[in-house]
Design a protein around this motif. Structure first.
Motif, short mmCIF file in Angstrom:
data_model
loop_
_atom_site.label_atom_id
_atom_site.label_comp_id
_atom_site.label_asym_id
_atom_site.label_seq_id
_atom_site.Cartn_x
_atom_site.Cartn_y
_atom_site.Cartn_z
N LYS A 133 -38.54 -49.68 27.40
CA LYS A 133 -37.70 -48.19 26.82
C LYS A 133 -37.04 -48.39 25.37
O LYS A 133 -37.83 -46.90 24.51
CB LYS A 133 -36.78 -48.58 27.57
N THR B 93 -31.32 -46.55 23.12
CA THR B 93 -32.26 -45.29 24.05
C THR B 93 -31.60 -44.36 24.71
O THR B 93 -32.37 -43.08 24.87
CB THR B 93 -32.59 -46.26 24.94
N SER C 137 -32.64 -52.48 23.49
CA SER C 137 -32.10 -51.59 25.43
C SER C 137 -32.26 -53.10 26.28
O SER C 137 -33.01 -54.12 25.67
CB SER C 137 -33.07 -50.86 25.32
N1 LIG Z 1 -22.82 -38.19 23.48
C1 LIG Z 1 -22.33 -38.16 22.71
O1 LIG Z 1 -22.73 -37.28 22.58
C2 LIG Z 1 -21.25 -39.27 22.14
C3 LIG Z 1 -20.35 -38.74 21.11
C4 LIG Z 1 -19.70 -39.68 21.35
C5 LIG Z 1 -19.33 -40.79 21.49
N2 LIG Z 1 -20.08 -41.09 22.41
C6 LIG Z 1 -19.89 -42.97 23.09
O2 LIG Z 1 -21.47 -43.61 23.15
C7 LIG Z 1 -21.68 -44.25 24.14
C8 LIG Z 1 -23.00 -43.96 23.92
O3 LIG Z 1 -23.15 -42.45 24.89
P1 LIG Z 1 -23.85 -41.71 25.55
O4 LIG Z 1 -24.16 -40.57 25.50
O5 LIG Z 1 -25.37 -42.52 23.91
O6 LIG Z 1 -24.75 -42.81 26.38
P2 LIG Z 1 -25.66 -42.75 27.32
O7 LIG Z 1 -27.21 -41.84 27.03
O8 LIG Z 1 -25.65 -42.16 28.98
O9 LIG Z 1 -26.55 -44.46 27.29
C9 LIG Z 1 -26.79 -45.05 26.32
C10 LIG Z 1 -27.50 -45.89 26.88
O10 LIG Z 1 -26.78 -47.41 26.74
C11 LIG Z 1 -27.41 -48.13 27.87
N3 LIG Z 1 -26.99 -48.08 29.70
C12 LIG Z 1 -26.42 -46.65 30.46
N4 LIG Z 1 -26.06 -47.44 31.08
C13 LIG Z 1 -25.96 -48.90 31.44
C14 LIG Z 1 -25.13 -49.44 31.94
N5 LIG Z 1 -24.88 -50.08 33.16
N6 LIG Z 1 -25.29 -51.32 31.78
C15 LIG Z 1 -25.67 -51.46 30.45
N7 LIG Z 1 -26.12 -50.42 29.93
C16 LIG Z 1 -26.61 -49.66 30.05
C17 LIG Z 1 -28.36 -47.77 28.37
O11 LIG Z 1 -29.57 -48.06 27.46
P3 LIG Z 1 -30.67 -48.83 28.11
O12 LIG Z 1 -31.07 -48.53 29.91
O13 LIG Z 1 -31.75 -48.74 27.48
O14 LIG Z 1 -30.09 -50.52 28.31
C18 LIG Z 1 -28.56 -46.02 27.95
O15 LIG Z 1 -29.91 -44.92 27.32
C19 LIG Z 1 -20.53 -44.20 24.85
O16 LIG Z 1 -19.49 -45.43 24.87
C20 LIG Z 1 -20.09 -42.81 24.74
O17 LIG Z 1 -19.05 -42.56 25.30
C21 LIG Z 1 -20.82 -40.53 23.29
#
Ligand SMILES: NC(=O)c1ccc[n+]([C@@H]2O[C@H](COP(=O)([O-])OP(=O)(O)OC[C@H]3O[C@@H](n4cnc5c(N)ncnc54)[C@H](OP(=O)(O)O)[C@@H]3O)[C@@H](O)[C@H]2O)c1
Length: 226
Positions: free
Chosen positions: A43, A16, A38
């Motif tokens: 969601k 998500t 999720s």
């Molecule tokens: N964003 C980038 O460009 C990028 C690039 C490379 C690597 N990454 C890595 O990929 C991972 C995800 O990044 P993102 O930017 O996609 O993150 P995000 O959008 O902030 O979160 C991804 C999902 O994780 C779940 N989540 C968030 N907080 C949580 C919590 N406290 N406990 C359990 N689930 C939680 C939520 O899903 P639900 O609420 O639906 O459960 C949320 O939609 C991270 O480790 C990041 O470092 C990101």
């Protein structure tokens, strides 16, 4: 679309969010069955509908709980913030046995995300292996690909370096890199994930210093690879 894609279901836990939704879109476009996971199934259902809309109604993308997605999938991909890494893995430990797990998590510790701060296990991916145990092959990939690239269709000026617990795990993950229309490299054993996870903080720092949003890396000088 190849036959393997049609047969394979990929769970994207945390699909998500920004990175997971982008990867899910790319795999759905390649013909894979994508299961968005999720903590809140509603969601996930909304995120799945958004991806299908991006594909003009085509593609197999469904939303459900993280546990159900891990249970139904052949390959499980994790895209949650590091703060949620351990709890999410503990919650799907039974469902994931015997499957390939691909960790995208970067162990960022806000607010100092431009500083490399690795966990005691060495890296998030090694920590995942410790949590999931012998019955799960672990690969780590996509840590350096900004989500800003993934929901688009253009060329991505960043390679994907894949580490993993076995050659087979890396090769399976590399198939998904190619399916996402990205260029991948076998970067060796899972221990090497420490470099790739750490590199994300370096790229975030470069973004901050130079006013960019999606700095990336490319491997040069390797022959026999397009
Ligand atoms: N964003 C980038 O460009 C990028 C690039 C490379 C690597 N990454 C890595 O990929 C991972 C995800 O990044 P993102 O930017 O996609 O993150 P995000 O959008 O902030 O979160 C991804 C999902 O994780 C779940 N989540 C968030 N907080 C949580 C919590 N406290 N406990 C359990 N689930 C939680 C939520 O899903 P639900 O609420 O639906 O459960 C949320 O939609 C991270 O480790 C990041 O470092 C990101």
């Amino acid at each position: 679309m190849n036959n393997e894609a049609v047969m394979m279901a990929i769970a994207v836990l945390g699909g998500t969010g920004k990175e997971g939704k982008g990867l899910a879109y790319r795999w759905a476009k390649a013909g894979y069955q994508v299961l968005i996971g999720s903590r809140t199934p509603a969601k996930a259902i909304t995120a799945a509908a958004q991806i299908i809309e991006l594909m003009d109604g085509a593609g197999s993308v469904v939303g459900m709980s993280n546990t159900e997605a891990a249970l139904q999938a052949n390959i499980v991909v994790l895209t949650v913030p590091y703060a949620a890494h351990r709890d999410t893995l503990e919650s799907i430990k039974e469902e994931i046995k015997g499957k390939l797990f691909i960790d995208v998590t970067v162990p960022l510790v806000p607010p100092k995300v431009t500083r490399v701060q690795m966990p005691a296990a060495g890296s998030a991916a090694q920590e995942a292996k410790q949590i999931l145990g012998e019955e799960v092959e672990v690969a780590a990939a996509f840590q350096n690909i900004s989500h800003e690239h993934l929901l688009g269709n253009g060329d991505v000026a960043c390679d994907v370096l894949v580490t993993g617990t076995s050659k087979n795990a890396r090769q399976e993950a590399l198939k998904l890199v190619e399916a996402a229309d990205l260029r991948g490299w076998d970067a060796g054993p899972l221990e090497n994930s420490v470099v790739l996870e750490g590199l994300t903080s370096v790229l975030i720092n470069i973004n901050k210093q130079y006013g960019s949003t999606h700095a990336g890396i490319k491997i040069t000088g390797a022959i026999n690879k397009k």
